[in-house]
Structures are given as structure tokens and as C-alpha cells.
Design an enzyme around this catalytic site. Structure first.
Site, PDB file in Angstrom:
ATOM      1  N   GLY A 229      29.520 -37.811  -5.806  1.00 42.40           N
ATOM      2  CA  GLY A 229      28.869 -37.177  -4.667  1.00 42.40           C
ATOM      3  C   GLY A 229      29.774 -37.103  -3.452  1.00 42.40           C
TER       4      GLY A 229
ATOM      5  N   VAL B  59      30.474 -38.256   0.789  1.00 41.32           N
ATOM      6  CA  VAL B  59      30.229 -39.262   1.819  1.00 41.32           C
ATOM      7  C   VAL B  59      30.322 -38.576   3.186  1.00 41.32           C
ATOM      8  CG1 VAL B  59      30.961 -41.468   2.782  1.00 41.32           C
ATOM      9  CG2 VAL B  59      31.222 -41.051   0.338  1.00 41.32           C
TER      10      VAL B  59
ATOM     11  N   LYS C 250      26.461 -42.021   1.753  1.00 40.34           N
ATOM     12  CA  LYS C 250      26.974 -41.518   0.466  1.00 40.34           C
ATOM     13  C   LYS C 250      25.813 -40.868  -0.273  1.00 40.34           C
ATOM     14  CE  LYS C 250      29.428 -43.392  -3.571  1.00 40.34           C
ATOM     15  NZ  LYS C 250      30.292 -44.516  -3.966  1.00 40.34           N
TER      16      LYS C 250
ATOM     17  N   ASP D 112      36.645 -51.995 -10.352  1.00 45.31           N
ATOM     18  CA  ASP D 112      37.385 -50.778  -9.972  1.00 45.31           C
ATOM     19  C   ASP D 112      38.118 -50.977  -8.641  1.00 45.31           C
ATOM     20  OD1 ASP D 112      38.307 -48.216 -10.442  1.00 45.31           O
ATOM     21  OD2 ASP D 112      36.508 -47.211  -9.716  1.00 45.31           O
TER      22      ASP D 112
HETATM   23  N1  LIG Z   1      31.734 -46.462   4.126  1.00 47.14           N
HETATM   24  C1  LIG Z   1      32.641 -45.488   4.287  1.00 47.14           C
HETATM   25  N2  LIG Z   1      33.148 -45.242   5.499  1.00 47.14           N
HETATM   26  C2  LIG Z   1      34.087 -44.268   5.669  1.00 47.14           C
HETATM   27  N3  LIG Z   1      34.566 -43.495   4.668  1.00 47.14           N
HETATM   28  C3  LIG Z   1      34.082 -43.693   3.429  1.00 47.14           C
HETATM   29  C4  LIG Z   1      33.101 -44.692   3.168  1.00 47.14           C
HETATM   30  N4  LIG Z   1      32.822 -44.675   1.843  1.00 47.14           N
HETATM   31  C5  LIG Z   1      33.595 -43.716   1.306  1.00 47.14           C
HETATM   32  N5  LIG Z   1      34.349 -43.108   2.252  1.00 47.14           N
HETATM   33  C6  LIG Z   1      35.308 -42.016   2.059  1.00 47.14           C
HETATM   34  O1  LIG Z   1      34.757 -41.100   1.134  1.00 47.14           O
HETATM   35  C7  LIG Z   1      35.618 -40.961   0.002  1.00 47.14           C
HETATM   36  C8  LIG Z   1      34.776 -40.789  -1.239  1.00 47.14           C
HETATM   37  O2  LIG Z   1      34.142 -42.024  -1.517  1.00 47.14           O
HETATM   38  P1  LIG Z   1      33.415 -42.310  -2.892  1.00 47.14           P
HETATM   39  O3  LIG Z   1      33.022 -43.742  -2.919  1.00 47.14           O
HETATM   40  O4  LIG Z   1      32.334 -41.307  -3.099  1.00 47.14           O
HETATM   41  O5  LIG Z   1      34.496 -41.929  -3.963  1.00 47.14           O
HETATM   42  P2  LIG Z   1      35.887 -42.602  -4.417  1.00 47.14           P
HETATM   43  O6  LIG Z   1      35.746 -44.094  -4.512  1.00 47.14           O
HETATM   44  O7  LIG Z   1      36.986 -42.078  -3.526  1.00 47.14           O
HETATM   45  O8  LIG Z   1      36.031 -41.962  -5.829  1.00 47.14           O
HETATM   46  P3  LIG Z   1      35.174 -42.283  -7.145  1.00 47.14           P
HETATM   47  O9  LIG Z   1      33.803 -42.677  -6.739  1.00 47.14           O
HETATM   48  O10 LIG Z   1      35.218 -40.995  -7.847  1.00 47.14           O
HETATM   49  O11 LIG Z   1      35.937 -43.385  -7.804  1.00 47.14           O
HETATM   50  C9  LIG Z   1      36.481 -42.234  -0.009  1.00 47.14           C
HETATM   51  O12 LIG Z   1      37.716 -42.018  -0.638  1.00 47.14           O
HETATM   52  C10 LIG Z   1      36.620 -42.534   1.478  1.00 47.14           C
HETATM   53  O13 LIG Z   1      37.701 -41.792   2.011  1.00 47.14           O
END
Ligand SMILES: Nc1ncnc2c1ncn2[C@@H]1O[C@H](COP(=O)(O)OP(=O)(O)OP(=O)(O)O)[C@@H](O)[C@H]1O
Length: 314
Positions: free
Chosen positions: A66, A68, A83, A175
Site C-alpha cells: 500500500g 504511506v 499506512k 525483515d
Molecule cells: N512511519 C513512517 N513515517 C515516515 N515515513 C514512513 C513511515 N512508514 C513508512 N514510511 C515511508 O513509506 C515507505 C513505504 O513504507 P512501507 O512500509 O509501505 O513499505 P516498505 O517497507 O518500503 O516496503 P515493503 O513493505 O514492500 O517491504 C517507506 O520506505 C518509508 O519511506
């Protein structure tokens, strides 16, 4: 399986970066002060009651499940990350997000990104999270290329403290990788994203997670894994992250190698030892060596590594 992903480009970090502290040719960047690395965030006194409380301000990033968003509470003006998971997730992914929600409810640690609430609406499941203004370590690596050892040791210390908390809660993260390590305005690094996590109570490891950061016992359990519950796998992933921060690139494949499945599996599982650059200090190479011990039975534990000279007193 995620494999080595294209690095998403985000706005460059504005971390306050101190003058370079290491012997190598690094871009100047700031090591957060000892206190900012060890202090805990203040607890939120105004939790979000409904999703309507939040207005979306910007997209912070996209993950496999999804998007964020940066959001603001309409009344309190407090900022949050939201998210929003896709509504068309398959059954396995829905189960994963339910496990993630269950795990997030139990967690309360200044080393882990806080989740203030989980909501389900027509667009799917949403997590209201602490906003980590400086993005991920992945973004920081894109901006800084390499980190000096003192920064890496402070970072490793925080991640280890987060892993210690998770172990006490019997949670395997599963992870640990740069894009799941987020940085707040104070420069504090925290562990995020429990989509590949599990609570240890028997049962097999799922196949969720990112291959490039997986330990030999997860990639090839027949050769390396008998009896492992998963905590040692998080330590391995930490070792890969630490080495990546030092080298400024994914460390387990050679420069120019295609990071495909076969090359990764071979580099993680085939040889008996990981090559650690000799240019690092003895403390650094010793620490990485303890994390990247291929046999999980001999690998450093979180408690041992917290006492290692490379991270002690950070
Ligand atoms: N709490 C947060 N505060 C600020 N930025 C965030 C936060 N959580 C996620 N992000 C940003 O959003 C991006 C996407 O986060 P998400 O957890 O959906 O995926 P990911 O960990 O990058 O990838 P995947 O879930 O596919 O392994 C992150 O790489 C980060 O840059």
C-alpha cells in the site's frame, strides 16, 4: 519475495550532518548526539479516534502492500504517518496484515516506530503511525552513500536495543533492512514494518521478508537451519545492514553482479564465510563478523552484541 528492489527516490534528507568523522571519503553528515540516540519519544497524549480525524498532506512512500501518507490531526494539528494497505490484497497478505496489527498492538518501545491505532474501512486496513520525518535508512544511504563508523555503531546500538525488546516479547521481526529502519526528526533510528514478523510459539517461518537480507538458515534451512527459531536471523540482517552502511552498497554480491535470486542464494549460502572489508577498525570488523557468522548456532546473540566494543556505551 521482494529480492533486491529498485531504490525509490525520495526528497533528499535534511538530517543535520556533522563533519565527516571517518578516514574514508564520506559525504559530510551528522551523527545525532548521544542523548538523541538514547532518549525516548514522548508518549502521544492525543490518540486518533477515527480516520476522519486525519487530513492527508503528502505521500511519503509506497510499499508492496500500500501507500504511506503524511497526515495531520484536524484538531490537535499533530502529525502522523498513515499506512493504507490496498483493499485488493490476497488472502495470504490479508493474514499477514492481521498478524502485523496484532503484533503492533503489543509493542511499546522507543526503539520501534509506534503504532497509534489500526482501522479497517472500505479502502482496507490502515495503520496510524508515529511520523518518522527523515524517512528511511535506505533514503539516508542514497543521500549519504556511506556512513562513518561512529554513526554505524550508534545505529547498530539502537537496532540491537529494539531487537532485545522484541525478543523479550518473543517477536521475530523477520525483515530488518534499510527501508524498514526509519529516522525521526531527532535523528533517532527505529525499527518499523512488522509485515514479515511472527510471535515465536512454534510454527514455521513464513516466506515473507526480503531475500537479500535473509540469513543462510532461512534461505537454505536444510543446509544451515535445523532448530532455529528466528532471532538469529534478525542479527544476520543487522550485519548486512551495518556492512551496507559502511560500503554504501548491498554487500553480499560483488559490484556489477546481477542481484538475481541465484546470485543472492549463492552469496548467502554457498561459501563458508562472508568477506568483511579489512579497511574497517578491528571493532567494526569484529562486530560484523559476529553478526554474519553463517552458522546461526555460532552467531552473536543480541545480548552479546550489545556488549561488543563496537556498540558499547553508544
Ligand atoms: N512511519 C513512517 N513515517 C515516515 N515515513 C514512513 C513511515 N512508514 C513508512 N514510511 C515511508 O513509506 C515507505 C513505504 O513504507 P512501507 O512500509 O509501505 O513499505 P516498505 O517497507 O518500503 O516496503 P515493503 O513493505 O514492500 O517491504 C517507506 O520506505 C518509508 O519511506
Amino acid at each position: 519475495m521482494t529480492l533486491v528492489r529498485e531504490r525509490r527516490h525520495q526528497e533528499p534528507l535534511t538530517l543535520s550532518i556533522p563533519p565527516p568523522l571517518c578516514h574514508r571519503n564520506t559525504i559530510a553528515f551528522s551523527i545525532p548526539s548521544q542523548s538523541s540516540f538514547s532518549s525516548s519519544s514522548s508518549p502521544d497524549s492525543s490518540p486518533v479516534e477515527t480516520l476522519n480525524d486525519l487530513e492527508k498532506l503528502a505521500v511519503l512512500g509506497h510499499g508492496s502492500g500500500g501507500t504511506v501518507y503524511k497526515t495531520r490531526h484536524r484538531r490537535t494539528k499533530r502529525l502522523y504517518a498513515l499506512k493504507v494497505l490496498r483493499s485488493n490484497l490476497n488472502t495470504a497478505m490479508m493474514r499477514t496484515t492481521a498478524v502485523e496489527a496484532n503484533i503492533l498492538k503489543r509493542i511499546e518501545s522507543s526503539f520501534i516506530v509506534k503504532c497509534y491505532g489500526v482501522f479497517v474501512n472500505s479502502s482496507g486496513r490502515c495503520f496510524v503511525m508515529e511520523l518518522m520525518e527523515k524517512g528511511s535508512l535506505h533514503d539516508a544511504l542514497l543521500a549519504q552513500q556511506v556512513f562513518p563508523e561512529p554513526m554505524i555503531s550508534a545505529l547498530a546500538n539502537r537496532i540491537l536495543q529494539g531487537l532485545r525488546y522484541l525478543q523479550e516479547m518473543r517477536i521475530v521481526h523477520g525483515d530488518i533492512k534499510p527501508s524498514n529502519l526509519l529516522i525521526n526528526e531527532k535523528g533517532e533510528v527505529k525499527i518499523a514494518d512488522f509485515g514479515a514478523s511472527r510471535i515465536v510459539a512454534g510454527g514455521e517461518y513464513g516466506s515473507n521478508g526480503t531475500c537479500a537480507y535473509m540469513s543462510p538458515e532461512r534461505v537454505d534451512p536444510e543446509k544451515w537451519g535445523f532448530g532455529e527459531v528466528g532471532f538469529a536471523g534478525d542479527v544476520w540482517s543487522l550485519g548486512v545492514v551495518v556492512l551496507e552502511c559502511y560500503l554504501g552498497r548491498y554487500p553480499l554480491t560483488k559490484v556489477g553482479d546481477k542481484p538475481d535470486w541465484a546470485a543472492l542464494v549463492c552469496s548467502i549460502c554457498c561459501s563458508e564465510k562472508v568477506e568483511i572489508p579489512v579497511s574497517g577498525s578491528p571493532e567494526f570488523t569484529g562486530f560484523v563478523g559476529r553478526c554474519l557468522e553463517k552458522d546461526w548456532r555460532k552467531r552473536g546473540t543480541v545480548e552479546e552484541l550489545l556488549r561488543h566494543p563496537f556498540v558499547m556505551n553508544r
